[in-house]
Design a protein around this motif. Structure first.
Motif, short mmCIF file in Angstrom:
data_model
loop_
_atom_site.label_atom_id
_atom_site.label_comp_id
_atom_site.label_asym_id
_atom_site.label_seq_id
_atom_site.Cartn_x
_atom_site.Cartn_y
_atom_site.Cartn_z
N GLU A 60 -13.40 -13.91 -48.19
CA GLU A 60 -12.68 -14.06 -46.93
C GLU A 60 -13.64 -13.71 -45.81
OE1 GLU A 60 -9.28 -11.47 -47.12
OE2 GLU A 60 -8.22 -12.79 -48.50
N LEU A 61 -13.81 -14.65 -44.89
CA LEU A 61 -14.68 -14.44 -43.73
C LEU A 61 -13.80 -14.42 -42.49
CD1 LEU A 61 -17.51 -17.02 -44.50
CD2 LEU A 61 -17.56 -14.56 -44.88
N ALA A 62 -14.13 -13.54 -41.57
CA ALA A 62 -13.40 -13.50 -40.31
C ALA A 62 -14.37 -13.19 -39.19
CB ALA A 62 -12.30 -12.43 -40.36
N THR A 73 -8.83 -9.17 -29.51
CA THR A 73 -8.50 -10.27 -28.60
C THR A 73 -8.31 -11.59 -29.34
OG1 THR A 73 -10.86 -10.61 -28.21
CG2 THR A 73 -9.68 -9.22 -26.64
N TYR A 74 -8.96 -11.76 -30.48
CA TYR A 74 -8.77 -12.95 -31.30
C TYR A 74 -9.31 -12.68 -32.69
CZ TYR A 74 -13.73 -14.11 -31.10
OH TYR A 74 -15.10 -14.07 -31.23
N ILE A 75 -8.88 -13.49 -33.64
CA ILE A 75 -9.44 -13.44 -34.98
C ILE A 75 -9.35 -14.83 -35.59
CG2 ILE A 75 -7.28 -12.72 -36.10
CD1 ILE A 75 -9.20 -10.96 -37.94
N ARG A 76 -10.43 -15.25 -36.20
CA ARG A 76 -10.48 -16.53 -36.93
C ARG A 76 -10.81 -16.20 -38.37
NH1 ARG A 76 -13.70 -17.59 -32.19
NH2 ARG A 76 -12.46 -18.80 -30.72
N LYS A 77 -9.93 -16.62 -39.29
CA LYS A 77 -10.11 -16.28 -40.70
C LYS A 77 -10.31 -17.53 -41.54
CE LYS A 77 -7.32 -12.10 -40.76
NZ LYS A 77 -6.20 -11.41 -41.43
N PHE A 78 -11.15 -17.39 -42.58
CA PHE A 78 -11.45 -18.48 -43.49
C PHE A 78 -11.59 -17.92 -44.90
CE2 PHE A 78 -13.48 -19.04 -39.37
CZ PHE A 78 -12.94 -20.23 -38.95
N ILE A 91 -22.16 -19.39 -49.97
CA ILE A 91 -20.77 -19.62 -49.60
C ILE A 91 -20.58 -21.09 -49.27
CG2 ILE A 91 -18.92 -19.01 -47.98
CD1 ILE A 91 -20.32 -16.29 -47.65
N ALA A 92 -19.54 -21.67 -49.84
CA ALA A 92 -19.24 -23.10 -49.63
C ALA A 92 -18.48 -23.28 -48.31
CB ALA A 92 -18.45 -23.64 -50.81
N LEU A 93 -19.15 -23.00 -47.20
CA LEU A 93 -18.54 -23.14 -45.87
C LEU A 93 -18.24 -24.59 -45.56
CD1 LEU A 93 -20.82 -20.86 -43.66
CD2 LEU A 93 -18.47 -20.40 -44.29
N LYS A 94 -17.20 -24.82 -44.81
CA LYS A 94 -16.92 -26.14 -44.26
C LYS A 94 -17.37 -26.09 -42.80
CE LYS A 94 -12.98 -27.09 -47.20
NZ LYS A 94 -11.52 -27.25 -47.23
N PRO A 95 -18.44 -26.81 -42.46
CA PRO A 95 -18.99 -26.73 -41.11
C PRO A 95 -17.96 -27.00 -40.01
CG PRO A 95 -20.46 -27.96 -42.54
CD PRO A 95 -19.21 -27.70 -43.32
N GLU A 96 -17.03 -27.91 -40.26
CA GLU A 96 -16.03 -28.21 -39.23
C GLU A 96 -15.09 -27.04 -38.98
OE1 GLU A 96 -14.48 -29.88 -43.16
OE2 GLU A 96 -16.39 -29.88 -42.11
N ASP A 97 -14.89 -26.17 -39.97
CA ASP A 97 -14.03 -24.98 -39.80
C ASP A 97 -14.68 -23.96 -38.88
OD1 ASP A 97 -12.25 -26.05 -41.63
OD2 ASP A 97 -12.76 -24.65 -43.24
N VAL A 98 -15.96 -23.74 -39.08
CA VAL A 98 -16.66 -22.64 -38.40
C VAL A 98 -17.54 -23.11 -37.24
CG1 VAL A 98 -16.59 -21.17 -40.45
CG2 VAL A 98 -18.52 -22.72 -40.11
N GLU A 99 -17.31 -24.30 -36.76
CA GLU A 99 -18.16 -24.94 -35.74
C GLU A 99 -18.46 -24.03 -34.54
OE1 GLU A 99 -20.55 -27.61 -33.83
OE2 GLU A 99 -19.75 -27.84 -35.85
N TYR A 100 -17.47 -23.36 -34.00
CA TYR A 100 -17.68 -22.58 -32.77
C TYR A 100 -17.59 -21.08 -33.04
CZ TYR A 100 -17.15 -27.19 -30.84
OH TYR A 100 -17.32 -28.53 -30.59
N THR A 101 -18.11 -20.66 -34.19
CA THR A 101 -18.11 -19.24 -34.53
C THR A 101 -19.52 -18.80 -34.90
OG1 THR A 101 -17.79 -19.54 -36.92
CG2 THR A 101 -15.79 -19.54 -35.55
#
Length: 134
Positions: A60-62, A73-78, A91-101
């Motif tokens: 789990e990445l956040a 103020t915010y949290i984005r979880k994957f 880690i098998a990241l999906k680039p479109e998920d984490v584009e602006y992180t």
């Protein structure tokens, strides 16, 4: 010489395998933001953290922001599949998920029983962060 290289590789694999990350959560501050405001606002600043929690078959990445007043103020979880290969955590990241992180360009590794994440920024600069166990 060959034996020495093999010994170093073997030692690195053993070190990574001896550092059990399953069930553990790690955190590192990877950036801070300062904002000018027309009034005296003590909460205008923000620190950005990356949080990593290892499960048996997933990670789990956040990315989360915390204001200067210590409010989230915010949290984005994957959640992704991962594997440990030698000292690297792939880690098998999906680039479109984490584009602006800050997760977009992060690479994780285990060294001396510690978790590190290195981020390559758009200007080409690479910064290595040590993640602390929570």
């Amino acid at each position: 010489m060959r034996l020495g290289v093999l010994f170093i590789l073997f030692t690195s694999v053993i070190q990574a395998q001896n550092f059990n990350v399953i069930g553990k959560q790690f955190i590192a501050r990877v950036n801070s933001v300062c904002e000018e405001t027309p009034d005296d606002n003590p909460c205008a600043g923000e620190e950005i953290y990356v949080v990593v929690k290892f499960l048996k078959d997933k990670v789990e990445l956040a990315e989360k922001g915390v204001s200067s007043c210590d409010k989230e103020t915010y949290i984005r979880k994957f959640k992704y599949n991962y594997e440990i290969k030698e000292n690297d955590i792939l880690i098998a990241l999906k680039p479109e998920d984490v584009e602006y992180t800050h997760l977009k360009e992060i690479k994780f590794a285990i060294e001396n029983k510690k978790l590190f994440g290195s981020i390559t920024y758009p200007n080409g600069k690479i910064i290595v962060y040590e993640f602390k166990e929570e």
